[in-house]
Scaffold this active site. Structure first.
Site: not given
Ligand SMILES: [Zn+2]
Length: 144
Positions: A47, A49, A78, A81
Site C-alpha cells: 500500500h 502508506e 486500512c 496501514c
Molecule cells: Zn493500507
C-alpha cells in the site's frame, strides 16, 4: 500535503488502484512519497502508506521512528496501514477521501486513536476529499 499525495497517486501503475501517500518531516519537508503498488509488485502489503513510511524511515536518518512527521494520503488508511502508522510513531495523519468499507482511521475502526495505545497520532480526514474521491471513481469507472 494531500495535493502532493494526489500527485503521488498519479504515478501508480495503471493496474493499481491510484492511492498516493507522502511523508513530511516536522519542518514540512518532503521525505518520501509512494503510490499503491500491489499489482506492480505482486505484494499484498504494498500500500502507498507502507511504501512511503519505509522510504521515509530510510532517508530521514533517525531509524524507524518518524516522530513529528506527517503522513498525507489520498484515502483513509486500512487496518494494516493504520497499525504501521502507530508503529512508526507518526505524529499526524492527513487524508482525503473517507473509506466507509475498510477505513481504520475513523470510519469502520479507529485504530490510530484507540485509547489503549500509548501513541496516538493527530488525525485530519476529508482534506481535498472530492479530488481524492474522483481519482478512485475514475479508476473504477474504467476498470469494472
Ligand atoms: Zn493500507
Amino acid at each position: 500535503m494531500v495535493r502532493a499525495a494526489i500527485e503521488a497517486a498519479a504515478t501508480a501503475d495503471p493496474r493499481d488502484v491510484p492511492v498516493g501517500a507522502v511523508v513530511f518531516d516536522s519542518a514540512g519537508r518532503e521525505l518520501a512519497r509512494a503510490a499503491n503498488a500491489r499489482e506492480a509488485l505482486g505484494d499484498p502489503t504494498a500500500h502507498a502508506e507502507i511504501l512511503a513510511l519505509r522510504r521515509a524511515a530510510a532517508v530521514h536518518g533517525e531509524g524507524w521512528r518518524l516522530a513529528g512527521a506527517t503522513l498525507a494520503v489520498t484515502l483513509e488508511p486500512c487496518t494494516m496501514c493504520a497499525g504501521a502508522l502507530v508503529l512508526a510513531r507518526i505524529g499526524r495523519v492527513v487524508f482525503g477521501a473517507w473509506e466507509p468499507k475498510t477505513g481504520a482511521v475513523g470510519s469502520l475502526w479507529d485504530v490510530v486513536r484507540d485509547r489503549r495505545l500509548t501513541h496516538r497520532p493527530e488525525v485530519r480526514g476529508g482534506v481535498l476529499e472530492a479530488d481524492c474521491a474522483a481519482l478512485l471513481d475514475n479508476f473504477f469507472r474504467t476498470h469494472r
